[in-house]
Structure formats: C-alpha cells, structure tokens
Write a protein that holds these residues in place. Structure first.
Motif, PDB file in Angstrom:
ATOM      1  N   GLN A   1      -3.936   4.581  -6.582  1.00  0.00           N
ATOM      2  CA  GLN A   1      -4.170   3.216  -6.125  1.00  0.00           C
ATOM      3  C   GLN A   1      -4.510   3.204  -4.633  1.00  0.00           C
ATOM      4  N   GLN A   2      -3.873   4.078  -3.861  1.00  0.00           N
ATOM      5  CA  GLN A   2      -4.188   4.173  -2.439  1.00  0.00           C
ATOM      6  C   GLN A   2      -5.629   4.628  -2.242  1.00  0.00           C
ATOM      7  N   GLN A   3      -6.099   5.548  -3.078  1.00  0.00           N
ATOM      8  CA  GLN A   3      -7.478   6.025  -2.967  1.00  0.00           C
ATOM      9  C   GLN A   3      -8.465   4.911  -3.291  1.00  0.00           C
ATOM     10  N   VAL A   4      -8.125   4.075  -4.277  1.00  0.00           N
ATOM     11  CA  VAL A   4      -8.983   2.936  -4.617  1.00  0.00           C
ATOM     12  C   VAL A   4      -9.115   2.001  -3.420  1.00  0.00           C
ATOM     13  N   VAL A   5      -8.001   1.746  -2.741  1.00  0.00           N
ATOM     14  CA  VAL A   5      -8.024   0.875  -1.562  1.00  0.00           C
ATOM     15  C   VAL A   5      -8.872   1.512  -0.465  1.00  0.00           C
ATOM     16  N   LYS A   6      -8.691   2.811  -0.234  1.00  0.00           N
ATOM     17  CA  LYS A   6      -9.476   3.515   0.785  1.00  0.00           C
ATOM     18  C   LYS A   6     -10.963   3.450   0.462  1.00  0.00           C
ATOM     19  N   ASP A   7     -11.300   3.634  -0.818  1.00  0.00           N
ATOM     20  CA  ASP A   7     -12.704   3.576  -1.227  1.00  0.00           C
ATOM     21  C   ASP A   7     -13.295   2.186  -0.982  1.00  0.00           C
ATOM     22  N   LYS A   8     -12.525   1.140  -1.293  1.00  0.00           N
ATOM     23  CA  LYS A   8     -13.007  -0.232  -1.070  1.00  0.00           C
ATOM     24  C   LYS A   8     -13.227  -0.489   0.416  1.00  0.00           C
ATOM     25  N   ILE A   9     -12.310  -0.011   1.247  1.00  0.00           N
ATOM     26  CA  ILE A   9     -12.453  -0.211   2.694  1.00  0.00           C
ATOM     27  C   ILE A   9     -13.674   0.531   3.209  1.00  0.00           C
ATOM     28  N   ASN A  10     -13.852   1.770   2.782  1.00  0.00           N
ATOM     29  CA  ASN A  10     -15.012   2.549   3.226  1.00  0.00           C
ATOM     30  C   ASN A  10     -16.317   1.920   2.755  1.00  0.00           C
ATOM     31  N   ASN A  11     -16.332   1.401   1.527  1.00  0.00           N
ATOM     32  CA  ASN A  11     -17.523   0.744   0.994  1.00  0.00           C
ATOM     33  C   ASN A  11     -17.843  -0.519   1.798  1.00  0.00           C
TER      34      ASN A  11
ATOM     35  N   TYR B   1       0.838  -1.202   0.000  1.00  0.00           N
ATOM     36  CA  TYR B   1       0.000   0.000   0.000  1.00  0.00           C
ATOM     37  C   TYR B   1       0.872   1.252   0.000  1.00  0.00           C
ATOM     38  N   LYS B   2       1.905   1.272   0.833  1.00  0.00           N
ATOM     39  CA  LYS B   2       2.772   2.442   0.933  1.00  0.00           C
ATOM     40  C   LYS B   2       3.558   2.694  -0.356  1.00  0.00           C
ATOM     41  N   LYS B   3       3.869   1.653  -1.088  1.00  0.00           N
ATOM     42  CA  LYS B   3       4.635   1.795  -2.326  1.00  0.00           C
ATOM     43  C   LYS B   3       3.746   2.103  -3.532  1.00  0.00           C
ATOM     44  N   SER B   4       2.427   2.026  -3.374  1.00  0.00           N
ATOM     45  CA  SER B   4       1.526   2.245  -4.512  1.00  0.00           C
ATOM     46  C   SER B   4       1.326   3.743  -4.749  1.00  0.00           C
ATOM     47  N   SER B   5       0.775   4.061  -5.906  1.00  0.00           N
ATOM     48  CA  SER B   5       0.535   5.459  -6.276  1.00  0.00           C
ATOM     49  C   SER B   5      -0.639   6.013  -5.465  1.00  0.00           C
ATOM     50  N   PRO B   6      -0.748   7.338  -5.369  1.00  0.00           N
ATOM     51  CA  PRO B   6      -1.874   7.934  -4.639  1.00  0.00           C
ATOM     52  C   PRO B   6      -3.237   7.499  -5.191  1.00  0.00           C
TER      53      PRO B   6
END
Length: 77
Positions: free
Chosen positions: A29-39, A22-27
């Motif tokens: 890609q990080q937003q996509v992960v955050k969106d999935k977690i929030n969903n 996650y830390k090595k991914s682009s901003p």
C-alpha cells in the motif's frame, strides 16, 4: 487569528492523520501511494513544461509581429 489559524490547524491535523495511516499500511500500500505521488509529480512537471513552451511560442509570435511592423512605422510611405 480565526480562520487562518483554524485552517492551518486542520491542514496540520490532516497531514498527521495521513502520515500515521501511511506508516501503519502494508509495504504494498505504501508503494501504491509512492507511485501516485510520483505520477502526480511527473504530470505536474509535464504541465509546467507545456505551459512554458506555449508561453515561449506566444512570445516568439509577438516578437515576429513587432519585427514585421517596425519597418512600416519607421518609413511611412
């Protein structure tokens, strides 16, 4: 000590790997992960609220049935 310790270590390793990736991914890609977690969190909250509402409905129906049966058992004719 065997299975529980190994399972915990494996889970900890997967968590560390996911955090590193996650830390090595682009901003973006990080937003996509955050969106999935929030969903997922929103869906879990919705499911919990639905379950709570259904349980309250069933409890209310049971209480109604008990209240209907009380007079019949108190005054048998």
């Amino acid at each position: 000590m065997g299975n529980k310790t190994n399972g915990l270590l494996a889970l900890l390793g997967l968590g560390a790997l996911a955090y590193w990736k996650y830390k090595k991914s682009s901003p973006e890609q990080q937003q996509v992960v955050k969106d999935k977690i929030n969903n997922a969190k929103d869906n879990l909250n919705k499911w919990g609220n639905d379950l709570k509402n259904k349980a309250n409905d069933v409890a209310s129906q049971v209480q109604t049935k008990v209240d209907e049966m009380k007079p019949k058992t108190e005054n048998p004719s």
